[in-house]
Design a protein around this motif. Structure first.
Motif, PDB file in Angstrom:
ATOM      1  N   TYR A 142       1.083  -1.369   0.131  1.00 25.04           N
ATOM      2  CA  TYR A 142      -0.041  -0.014   0.116  1.00 25.04           C
ATOM      3  C   TYR A 142       0.926   1.246   0.145  1.00 25.04           C
ATOM      4  CZ  TYR A 142      -3.681   3.204   1.677  1.00 25.04           C
ATOM      5  OH  TYR A 142      -4.519   4.357   1.931  1.00 25.04           O
ATOM      6  N   TYR A 143       0.578   2.053  -0.941  1.00 26.48           N
ATOM      7  CA  TYR A 143       1.433   3.511  -0.801  1.00 26.48           C
ATOM      8  C   TYR A 143       0.561   4.581  -0.801  1.00 26.48           C
ATOM      9  CZ  TYR A 143       4.438   6.967  -2.522  1.00 26.48           C
ATOM     10  OH  TYR A 143       5.056   8.058  -2.689  1.00 26.48           O
ATOM     11  N   LEU A 144       0.782   5.456  -0.033  1.00 33.68           N
ATOM     12  CA  LEU A 144      -0.127   6.674   0.038  1.00 33.68           C
ATOM     13  C   LEU A 144       0.714   7.655  -0.754  1.00 33.68           C
ATOM     14  CD1 LEU A 144      -2.648   7.586   1.525  1.00 33.68           C
ATOM     15  CD2 LEU A 144      -1.345   8.572   3.117  1.00 33.68           C
ATOM     16  N   ALA A 145      -0.058   8.366  -1.911  1.00 34.43           N
ATOM     17  CA  ALA A 145       0.738   9.257  -2.525  1.00 34.43           C
ATOM     18  C   ALA A 145       0.368  10.685  -2.167  1.00 34.43           C
ATOM     19  CB  ALA A 145       0.112   9.092  -4.094  1.00 34.43           C
ATOM     20  N   ALA A 146      -0.826  10.926  -1.558  1.00 42.20           N
ATOM     21  CA  ALA A 146      -1.372  11.957  -1.029  1.00 42.20           C
ATOM     22  C   ALA A 146      -2.438  11.979   0.044  1.00 42.20           C
ATOM     23  CB  ALA A 146      -1.697  12.876  -2.135  1.00 42.20           C
ATOM     24  N   GLY A 147      -2.235  12.968   0.967  1.00 41.86           N
ATOM     25  CA  GLY A 147      -3.165  12.987   2.196  1.00 41.86           C
ATOM     26  C   GLY A 147      -2.836  12.248   3.439  1.00 41.86           C
ATOM     27  N   GLU A 148      -3.600  11.916   4.322  1.00 44.35           N
ATOM     28  CA  GLU A 148      -3.235  11.285   5.488  1.00 44.35           C
ATOM     29  C   GLU A 148      -4.277  10.287   5.903  1.00 44.35           C
ATOM     30  OE1 GLU A 148      -3.085  14.027   8.749  1.00 44.35           O
ATOM     31  OE2 GLU A 148      -1.049  14.616   8.280  1.00 44.35           O
ATOM     32  N   ARG A 149      -3.803   8.893   6.435  1.00 42.44           N
ATOM     33  CA  ARG A 149      -4.813   7.948   6.580  1.00 42.44           C
ATOM     34  C   ARG A 149      -4.414   7.232   8.073  1.00 42.44           C
ATOM     35  NH1 ARG A 149      -9.358   7.167   4.554  1.00 42.44           N
ATOM     36  NH2 ARG A 149      -9.314   5.119   3.768  1.00 42.44           N
ATOM     37  N   VAL A 150      -5.396   6.395   8.739  1.00 41.75           N
ATOM     38  CA  VAL A 150      -5.192   5.639   9.908  1.00 41.75           C
ATOM     39  C   VAL A 150      -5.260   4.313   9.552  1.00 41.75           C
ATOM     40  CG1 VAL A 150      -5.817   5.081  12.154  1.00 41.75           C
ATOM     41  CG2 VAL A 150      -5.832   7.438  11.549  1.00 41.75           C
ATOM     42  N   HIS A 151      -4.283   3.433   9.681  1.00 39.03           N
ATOM     43  CA  HIS A 151      -4.345   1.966   9.490  1.00 39.03           C
ATOM     44  C   HIS A 151      -4.426   1.076  10.778  1.00 39.03           C
ATOM     45  CE1 HIS A 151      -3.512   1.588   5.051  1.00 39.03           C
ATOM     46  NE2 HIS A 151      -4.014   2.495   4.987  1.00 39.03           N
TER      47      HIS A 151
ATOM     48  N   LEU B 191      -0.543   7.125   8.799  1.00 38.94           N
ATOM     49  CA  LEU B 191       0.273   7.040   7.553  1.00 38.94           C
ATOM     50  C   LEU B 191       0.041   8.757   6.769  1.00 38.94           C
ATOM     51  CD1 LEU B 191      -0.810   3.896   5.810  1.00 38.94           C
ATOM     52  CD2 LEU B 191       1.124   4.291   7.361  1.00 38.94           C
ATOM     53  N   THR B 192       1.062   9.081   6.266  1.00 37.46           N
ATOM     54  CA  THR B 192       1.200  10.221   5.502  1.00 37.46           C
ATOM     55  C   THR B 192       1.722  10.298   4.209  1.00 37.46           C
ATOM     56  OG1 THR B 192       3.408  10.830   6.575  1.00 37.46           O
ATOM     57  CG2 THR B 192       1.264  11.744   7.543  1.00 37.46           C
ATOM     58  N   ALA B 193       1.713  11.085   3.418  1.00 39.08           N
ATOM     59  CA  ALA B 193       2.214  10.970   2.077  1.00 39.08           C
ATOM     60  C   ALA B 193       3.559  10.429   1.938  1.00 39.08           C
ATOM     61  CB  ALA B 193       1.818  12.143   1.100  1.00 39.08           C
ATOM     62  N   GLY B 194       3.911   9.335   0.988  1.00 42.58           N
ATOM     63  CA  GLY B 194       5.198   8.851   0.908  1.00 42.58           C
ATOM     64  C   GLY B 194       5.302   7.818   1.669  1.00 42.58           C
TER      65      GLY B 194
ATOM     66  N   ALA C 135       4.915  -4.196   7.821  1.00 40.73           N
ATOM     67  CA  ALA C 135       5.770  -3.085   7.821  1.00 40.73           C
ATOM     68  C   ALA C 135       5.371  -1.651   7.339  1.00 40.73           C
ATOM     69  CB  ALA C 135       7.079  -3.678   7.303  1.00 40.73           C
ATOM     70  N   VAL C 136       5.993  -0.618   8.057  1.00 37.94           N
ATOM     71  CA  VAL C 136       5.512   0.937   7.496  1.00 37.94           C
ATOM     72  C   VAL C 136       6.901   1.534   7.212  1.00 37.94           C
ATOM     73  CG1 VAL C 136       4.294   3.158   7.916  1.00 37.94           C
ATOM     74  CG2 VAL C 136       3.398   0.767   8.833  1.00 37.94           C
ATOM     75  N   LEU C 137       7.007   1.834   5.937  1.00 39.17           N
ATOM     76  CA  LEU C 137       8.268   2.427   5.725  1.00 39.17           C
ATOM     77  C   LEU C 137       8.091   3.921   5.253  1.00 39.17           C
ATOM     78  CD1 LEU C 137       9.729  -0.329   3.350  1.00 39.17           C
ATOM     79  CD2 LEU C 137       9.819  -0.126   5.822  1.00 39.17           C
TER      80      LEU C 137
ATOM     81  N   VAL D 124       5.375   7.226  13.101  1.00 40.03           N
ATOM     82  CA  VAL D 124       4.220   6.617  12.126  1.00 40.03           C
ATOM     83  C   VAL D 124       3.130   5.826  13.297  1.00 40.03           C
ATOM     84  CG1 VAL D 124       3.853   4.382  10.864  1.00 40.03           C
ATOM     85  CG2 VAL D 124       5.802   5.717  10.287  1.00 40.03           C
ATOM     86  N   VAL D 125       3.529   5.432  14.637  1.00 42.49           N
ATOM     87  CA  VAL D 125       2.487   5.151  15.343  1.00 42.49           C
ATOM     88  C   VAL D 125       1.586   6.232  15.820  1.00 42.49           C
ATOM     89  CG1 VAL D 125       2.392   3.870  17.570  1.00 42.49           C
ATOM     90  CG2 VAL D 125       4.363   3.305  16.031  1.00 42.49           C
ATOM     91  N   ALA D 126       0.369   5.960  15.663  1.00 47.48           N
ATOM     92  CA  ALA D 126      -0.678   6.950  16.160  1.00 47.48           C
ATOM     93  C   ALA D 126      -0.637   7.317  17.414  1.00 47.48           C
ATOM     94  CB  ALA D 126      -1.999   6.571  15.739  1.00 47.48           C
TER      95      ALA D 126
END
Length: 285
Positions: free
Chosen positions: A42-51, A60-63, A116-118, A172-174
Motif C-alpha cells: 500500500y502506497y499513500l501518494a497524498a493525504g493522511e490515513r489511519v491504518h 500514514l502520511t504521503a510517501g 511493515a510501515v516504511l 508512524v505510530v498513532a
C-alpha cells in the motif's frame, strides 16, 4: 509525473495472482473485513490515513509504503479530511513466491514483520512512484511479456523495501489517546481469549464502558465492528489449525470459540470464500 489519474484504474482481483489499483478519493472511505491470502503493498501518494495493522493503529502520511503479510487483519480509515490518493498492489505466492525463478528470500524480508510501515525519502519515493507508474502502464495493455515485466517491476519494488532501514519511524505510530488505549486493551483481550464466549455486553462490562460506547468506539479506532474483528481473529486461528493439525472440523470450531459447527462453517465461508473442509484439502502443509 502525475501518479494518480482523475479516473481510478484497477487490474486483476485482490485475491488473484496479481492486482493493482490506483485511486483518488474525496469522500470518506474505509475498508472492512480485510484479510486475504495475498501479500499487499500500500502506497499513500497524498493525504493522511489511519491504518489498523496487525493489532495496532498507525498514522500514514504521503510517501509511506506499507507491506502487509498474507492473512494479517488490516483496515484503513480517515484521519481528518478524507481526501487521499493511494496505490494498492496484491500478489500471490504463485506470482512471485517460493519456487518462482525470480523469488529471493530477501524480497520477502519486510513481510516477516507481518505489517511493515516504511517512510520513504525523496529519492526512494520518486523511484517507487516510477515503478508504480510502469506497473499501471503495463497492466493497462495486453501484450506479450506483460506478466514477466510486472514480476520484474514488483521484484524491484520489493528490493527497495527490503533495503530500507528496518526500524519503523516512531512518528508512524498513532498517538495513543485514552480511547485508543482502551480499544487496544480490548483487541489484546480478544486475541488472547478468542476461544471463549465473547459478547458485546460481556466485553463492555469487563472494560467498564457501555455496550453502545464500546461498539461505536471499536469501529472508530479499528474500522471493524467488534463481531467482525472477533470472527476474523477466530477464523485466522481456524485456518492455522486446519493447515497444521489433524483436529476434526468440529474440534477446530470448538477450539476457536464457535458454538456450533454450522455457525463455524457459515462464518468461515463468508470470510474465506470456501468451506473448512475444502480449505484443509487445498492448504494442508
Amino acid at each position: 509525473m502525475k501518479l494518480i489519474p482523475d479516473k481510478p484504474f484497477t487490474y486483476g482481483h485482490e485475491d488473484g495472482d496479481f492486482y493493482i489499483q490506483q485511486v483518488r478519493r474525496t469522500k470518506p472511505f474505509g475498508r472492512t473485513n480485510h484479510d486475504h491470502p495475498t501479500y499487499e503493498i500500500y502506497y499513500l501518494a497524498a493525504g493522511e490515513r489511519v491504518h489498523f495493522l496487525d493489532r495496532r493503529t498507525v498514522r500514514l502520511t504521503a510517501g509511506d509504503l506499507v507491506l502487509v503479510n498474507k492473512h494479517v487483519v488490516h483496515n484503513a480509515s480517515d484521519l481528518g479530511p478524507p481526501e487521499h490518493e493511494r496505490i494498492v498492489v496484491n500478489f500471490s505466492d504463485a506470482f512471485l513466491g517460493a519456487g518462482h525463478p525470480l523469488h529471493d528470500p530477501l524480497l520477502f524480508a519486510p513481510f516477516a514483520r507481518q505489517a511493515a510501515v516504511l517512510r520513504l525519502g525523496a529519492q526512494e519515493r520518486a523511484f517507487a512512484e516510477q515503478l508504480f507508474a510502469k506497473m499501471v502502464a503495463e497492466a493497462a495493455h495486453e501484450r506479450p511479456g506483460r506478466e514477466v515485466y510486472l514480476r520484474l517491476l514488483l521484484a524491484e519494488l520489493l528490493l527497495l523495501a527490503a533495503r530500507h532501514p528496518a526500524d519503523e519511524p516512531k512518528d508512524v505510530v498513532a498517538a495513543q489517546s485514552p480511547l485508543q488505549r482502551k480499544i487496544a486493551e480490548v483487541v489484546a483481550h480478544v486475541n488472547a481469549s478468542y476461544e471463549t464466549k465473547l459478547t458485546l455486553a460481556g466485553l463492555a462490562g469487563r472494560f467498564f464502558v457501555s455496550p453502545y460506547y464500546l461498539s461505536r468506539s471499536f469501529r472508530a479506532v479499528t474500522g471493524f465492528t467488534l463481531i467482525e474483528y472477533v470472527n476474523l481473529t477466530r477464523i485466522r486461528e481456524a485456518r492455522r489449525l486446519l493447515r497444521e493439525t489433524d483436529f476434526k472440523i468440529i474440534a477446530v470450531a470448538e477450539r476457536t470459540g464457535f458454538e456450533s459447527a454450522g455457525h463455524f462453517d457459515r462464518v468461515f465461508k463468508k470470510l474465506t470464500g470456501t468451506t473448512p473442509h475444502l480449505y484443509r484439502k487445498l492448504n494442508r502443509l
